[in-house]
Scaffold this motif. Sequence first.
Motif, PDB file in Angstrom:
ATOM      1  N   THR A 139     -57.345 -39.975 -45.565  1.00  0.00           N
ATOM      2  CA  THR A 139     -57.741 -40.577 -46.855  1.00  0.00           C
ATOM      3  C   THR A 139     -57.706 -42.097 -46.843  1.00  0.00           C
ATOM      4  O   THR A 139     -58.409 -42.733 -47.628  1.00  0.00           O
ATOM      5  N   LYS A 140     -56.900 -42.691 -45.939  1.00  0.00           N
ATOM      6  CA  LYS A 140     -56.721 -44.144 -45.883  1.00  0.00           C
ATOM      7  C   LYS A 140     -56.199 -44.709 -47.205  1.00  0.00           C
ATOM      8  O   LYS A 140     -56.358 -45.897 -47.491  1.00  0.00           O
ATOM      9  N   LYS A 141     -55.555 -43.852 -48.014  1.00  0.00           N
ATOM     10  CA  LYS A 141     -55.042 -44.310 -49.309  1.00  0.00           C
ATOM     11  C   LYS A 141     -53.567 -43.953 -49.488  1.00  0.00           C
ATOM     12  O   LYS A 141     -52.790 -44.782 -49.959  1.00  0.00           O
ATOM     13  N   ASN A 142     -53.212 -42.752 -49.131  1.00  0.00           N
ATOM     14  CA  ASN A 142     -51.848 -42.288 -49.379  1.00  0.00           C
ATOM     15  C   ASN A 142     -50.933 -42.645 -48.214  1.00  0.00           C
ATOM     16  O   ASN A 142     -51.366 -42.718 -47.064  1.00  0.00           O
ATOM     17  N   TRP A 143     -49.658 -42.851 -48.522  1.00  0.00           N
ATOM     18  CA  TRP A 143     -48.657 -43.148 -47.508  1.00  0.00           C
ATOM     19  C   TRP A 143     -47.994 -41.857 -47.043  1.00  0.00           C
ATOM     20  O   TRP A 143     -47.663 -41.012 -47.850  1.00  0.00           O
ATOM     21  N   VAL A 144     -47.791 -41.761 -45.736  1.00  0.00           N
ATOM     22  CA  VAL A 144     -47.115 -40.603 -45.139  1.00  0.00           C
ATOM     23  C   VAL A 144     -45.793 -41.103 -44.552  1.00  0.00           C
ATOM     24  O   VAL A 144     -45.790 -42.017 -43.727  1.00  0.00           O
ATOM     25  N   PRO A 145     -44.638 -40.539 -44.982  1.00  0.00           N
ATOM     26  CA  PRO A 145     -43.365 -41.016 -44.424  1.00  0.00           C
ATOM     27  C   PRO A 145     -43.238 -40.680 -42.944  1.00  0.00           C
ATOM     28  O   PRO A 145     -43.438 -39.541 -42.528  1.00  0.00           O
ATOM     29  N   ALA A 146     -42.907 -41.700 -42.139  1.00  0.00           N
ATOM     30  CA  ALA A 146     -42.724 -41.496 -40.699  1.00  0.00           C
ATOM     31  C   ALA A 146     -41.273 -41.225 -40.344  1.00  0.00           C
ATOM     32  O   ALA A 146     -40.985 -40.795 -39.224  1.00  0.00           O
ATOM     33  N   SER A 147     -40.352 -41.470 -41.272  1.00  0.00           N
ATOM     34  CA  SER A 147     -38.931 -41.208 -41.035  1.00  0.00           C
ATOM     35  C   SER A 147     -38.348 -40.545 -42.280  1.00  0.00           C
ATOM     36  O   SER A 147     -38.746 -40.848 -43.398  1.00  0.00           O
ATOM     37  N   ALA A 195     -62.145 -56.805 -39.418  1.00  0.00           N
ATOM     38  CA  ALA A 195     -62.968 -55.994 -40.317  1.00  0.00           C
ATOM     39  C   ALA A 195     -62.184 -54.771 -40.803  1.00  0.00           C
ATOM     40  O   ALA A 195     -62.190 -54.436 -41.992  1.00  0.00           O
ATOM     41  N   ARG A 196     -61.508 -54.107 -39.827  1.00  0.00           N
ATOM     42  CA  ARG A 196     -60.707 -52.948 -40.237  1.00  0.00           C
ATOM     43  C   ARG A 196     -59.564 -53.360 -41.160  1.00  0.00           C
ATOM     44  O   ARG A 196     -59.229 -52.647 -42.106  1.00  0.00           O
ATOM     45  N   LEU A 197     -58.988 -54.539 -40.850  1.00  0.00           N
ATOM     46  CA  LEU A 197     -57.882 -55.010 -41.689  1.00  0.00           C
ATOM     47  C   LEU A 197     -58.359 -55.323 -43.106  1.00  0.00           C
ATOM     48  O   LEU A 197     -57.693 -54.961 -44.084  1.00  0.00           O
ATOM     49  N   SER A 198     -59.521 -55.976 -43.218  1.00  0.00           N
ATOM     50  CA  SER A 198     -60.048 -56.249 -44.560  1.00  0.00           C
ATOM     51  C   SER A 198     -60.368 -54.955 -45.290  1.00  0.00           C
ATOM     52  O   SER A 198     -60.085 -54.811 -46.490  1.00  0.00           O
ATOM     53  N   THR A 199     -60.946 -53.984 -44.517  1.00  0.00           N
ATOM     54  CA  THR A 199     -61.218 -52.677 -45.145  1.00  0.00           C
ATOM     55  C   THR A 199     -59.926 -52.006 -45.589  1.00  0.00           C
ATOM     56  O   THR A 199     -59.831 -51.447 -46.683  1.00  0.00           O
ATOM     57  N   ALA A 200     -58.917 -52.089 -44.692  1.00  0.00           N
ATOM     58  CA  ALA A 200     -57.625 -51.481 -45.042  1.00  0.00           C
ATOM     59  C   ALA A 200     -56.999 -52.168 -46.246  1.00  0.00           C
ATOM     60  O   ALA A 200     -56.409 -51.521 -47.115  1.00  0.00           O
ATOM     61  N   LEU A 201     -57.164 -53.517 -46.305  1.00  0.00           N
ATOM     62  CA  LEU A 201     -56.623 -54.246 -47.466  1.00  0.00           C
ATOM     63  C   LEU A 201     -57.341 -53.852 -48.750  1.00  0.00           C
ATOM     64  O   LEU A 201     -56.713 -53.679 -49.804  1.00  0.00           O
ATOM     65  N   GLN A 202     -58.675 -53.716 -48.658  1.00  0.00           N
ATOM     66  CA  GLN A 202     -59.414 -53.266 -49.839  1.00  0.00           C
ATOM     67  C   GLN A 202     -58.977 -51.869 -50.261  1.00  0.00           C
ATOM     68  O   GLN A 202     -58.764 -51.593 -51.450  1.00  0.00           O
ATOM     69  N   SER A 243     -56.142 -50.574 -49.556  1.00  0.00           N
ATOM     70  CA  SER A 243     -54.777 -50.687 -50.061  1.00  0.00           C
ATOM     71  C   SER A 243     -54.770 -51.174 -51.504  1.00  0.00           C
ATOM     72  O   SER A 243     -54.002 -50.686 -52.334  1.00  0.00           O
ATOM     73  N   ALA A 244     -55.662 -52.154 -51.811  1.00  0.00           N
ATOM     74  CA  ALA A 244     -55.741 -52.632 -53.196  1.00  0.00           C
ATOM     75  C   ALA A 244     -56.192 -51.513 -54.133  1.00  0.00           C
ATOM     76  O   ALA A 244     -55.636 -51.333 -55.225  1.00  0.00           O
ATOM     77  N   ALA A 245     -57.216 -50.754 -53.651  1.00  0.00           N
ATOM     78  CA  ALA A 245     -57.658 -49.622 -54.477  1.00  0.00           C
ATOM     79  C   ALA A 245     -56.536 -48.594 -54.625  1.00  0.00           C
ATOM     80  O   ALA A 245     -56.340 -48.018 -55.704  1.00  0.00           O
ATOM     81  N   SER A 246     -55.813 -48.395 -53.511  1.00  0.00           N
ATOM     82  CA  SER A 246     -54.679 -47.454 -53.583  1.00  0.00           C
ATOM     83  C   SER A 246     -53.622 -47.942 -54.552  1.00  0.00           C
ATOM     84  O   SER A 246     -53.032 -47.166 -55.305  1.00  0.00           O
ATOM     85  N   ILE A 247     -53.399 -49.273 -54.551  1.00  0.00           N
ATOM     86  CA  ILE A 247     -52.411 -49.845 -55.479  1.00  0.00           C
ATOM     87  C   ILE A 247     -52.843 -49.618 -56.917  1.00  0.00           C
ATOM     88  O   ILE A 247     -52.045 -49.238 -57.788  1.00  0.00           O
ATOM     89  N   GLU A 248     -54.135 -49.869 -57.191  1.00  0.00           N
ATOM     90  CA  GLU A 248     -54.635 -49.627 -58.552  1.00  0.00           C
ATOM     91  C   GLU A 248     -54.496 -48.155 -58.920  1.00  0.00           C
ATOM     92  O   GLU A 248     -54.098 -47.816 -60.049  1.00  0.00           O
ATOM     93  N   HIS A 249     -54.822 -47.296 -57.938  1.00  0.00           N
ATOM     94  CA  HIS A 249     -54.678 -45.853 -58.202  1.00  0.00           C
ATOM     95  C   HIS A 249     -53.235 -45.499 -58.499  1.00  0.00           C
ATOM     96  O   HIS A 249     -52.941 -44.759 -59.456  1.00  0.00           O
ATOM     97  N   TRP A 250     -52.333 -46.061 -57.674  1.00  0.00           N
ATOM     98  CA  TRP A 250     -50.907 -45.763 -57.910  1.00  0.00           C
ATOM     99  C   TRP A 250     -50.421 -46.361 -59.207  1.00  0.00           C
ATOM    100  O   TRP A 250     -49.543 -45.800 -59.881  1.00  0.00           O
ATOM    101  N   LYS A 251     -50.967 -47.534 -59.587  1.00  0.00           N
ATOM    102  CA  LYS A 251     -50.589 -48.122 -60.885  1.00  0.00           C
ATOM    103  C   LYS A 251     -51.004 -47.199 -62.022  1.00  0.00           C
ATOM    104  O   LYS A 251     -50.243 -46.977 -62.973  1.00  0.00           O
ATOM    105  N   LYS A 252     -52.244 -46.680 -61.919  1.00  0.00           N
ATOM    106  CA  LYS A 252     -52.695 -45.749 -62.957  1.00  0.00           C
ATOM    107  C   LYS A 252     -51.823 -44.503 -62.987  1.00  0.00           C
ATOM    108  O   LYS A 252     -51.427 -44.032 -64.055  1.00  0.00           O
ATOM    109  N   GLN A 253     -51.543 -43.971 -61.768  1.00  0.00           N
ATOM    110  CA  GLN A 253     -50.674 -42.790 -61.721  1.00  0.00           C
ATOM    111  C   GLN A 253     -49.285 -43.107 -62.259  1.00  0.00           C
ATOM    112  O   GLN A 253     -48.667 -42.294 -62.952  1.00  0.00           O
TER     113      GLN A 253
END
Length: 361
Positions: free
Chosen positions: A27-35, A202-209, A211-221
């Motif tokens: 999804t490139k949006k949700n965080w998965v715990p590694a530990s 490019a991937r980093l900018s995409t990931a940042l975008q 991430s920003a969308a994910s942040i907005e989504h998480w803010k709404k949630q």
Amino acid sequence: ISPVPPYSREQPIFTTRAHVFQIDPSTKKNWVPASKQAVTVSYFYDSTRNSYRIISVDGAKVIINSTITPNMTFTKTSQKFGQWADSRANTVFGLGFPSEQQLTKFAEKFQEVKEAAKLARDRSQEKIETSSNHSQESGRETPSSTRASSVNGTDDEKASHGGSAEAHLKSENDKLKIALAQSSSNVKKWETELQSLRESNARLSTALQESAASIEHWKKQFSACKEENDQLKGKIEELEEQCNEINKEKERNAQLSRRLQELETELQDKELELEELRKQGEIIPELMSECESVSEQLQAAEKKNKDLEEKVRTLRTEVEENKHRQTNLKTELKNFLDVLDGKIDELHDFRQGLSKLGVDN
């Protein structure tokens, strides 16, 4: 690169503890715990390669092995959470810290290591350019010096130094070929790395975008969860009030049960009293007849009492009259005694006169 660095080559320069997360690759949006819990996260420096890495190990599992490049950026997304993108690992790492102070220290160290990596890259580029320019200049100067020596030298010198000059020129040409090959390979290598860095950016900018969308989504949630939490709190308060009312009703029911038992006990006592009254009611006619006789006796006694009262009044009147008579008699007796005393005094005087008369005779 080995995940666990040998201590002879890499040394830790900063260590902290944090919860490690990775971005969900699907999804490139949700965080998965590694530990499952907070683990050790360290900065390592490789003196031989002049490179820096962030490494974290959970038991026997390597969960972070990220080489820091000058193009990386560490972003604080909240007071206790930060993230950075690693193009080589094709993922985004996230760290959750126990306090904002620890997050700030980790971000400051990331910036220092990033500047050191940039400085090391610039120095290596300068060395490569310097060596390339030096080899090119030596390649241009060697033939001219050879030509000059061949022109200005004598035939004997040409004969004596011809073999050595040719060998020297050959070795210099071989060196130039090796330097040119190295330069071309370095150019290709840097072009490849530059292209990879561009792709990483490019991937980093995409990931940042994302991430920003994910942040907005998480803010709404978060806002939705907060509203739901407020609603649940209101429902909990209503349920608590209902529970309090139920408890009050239970107390009232218990009081009513106790009161009912008391009333049942009183009712039994009243029934016993009623039974006694019924038994007593059977002898009421006898009591009525006795009451009538007693009433007659009472009336006769009242009549006698009135007669006696009349007699008492008469006796009182007579007593008063007797008292009045006694008072008059006392007065008269006193007057009589006074008169008698006067007569006695006169008789006494008369007797004294008679006695005196007899003495004289």
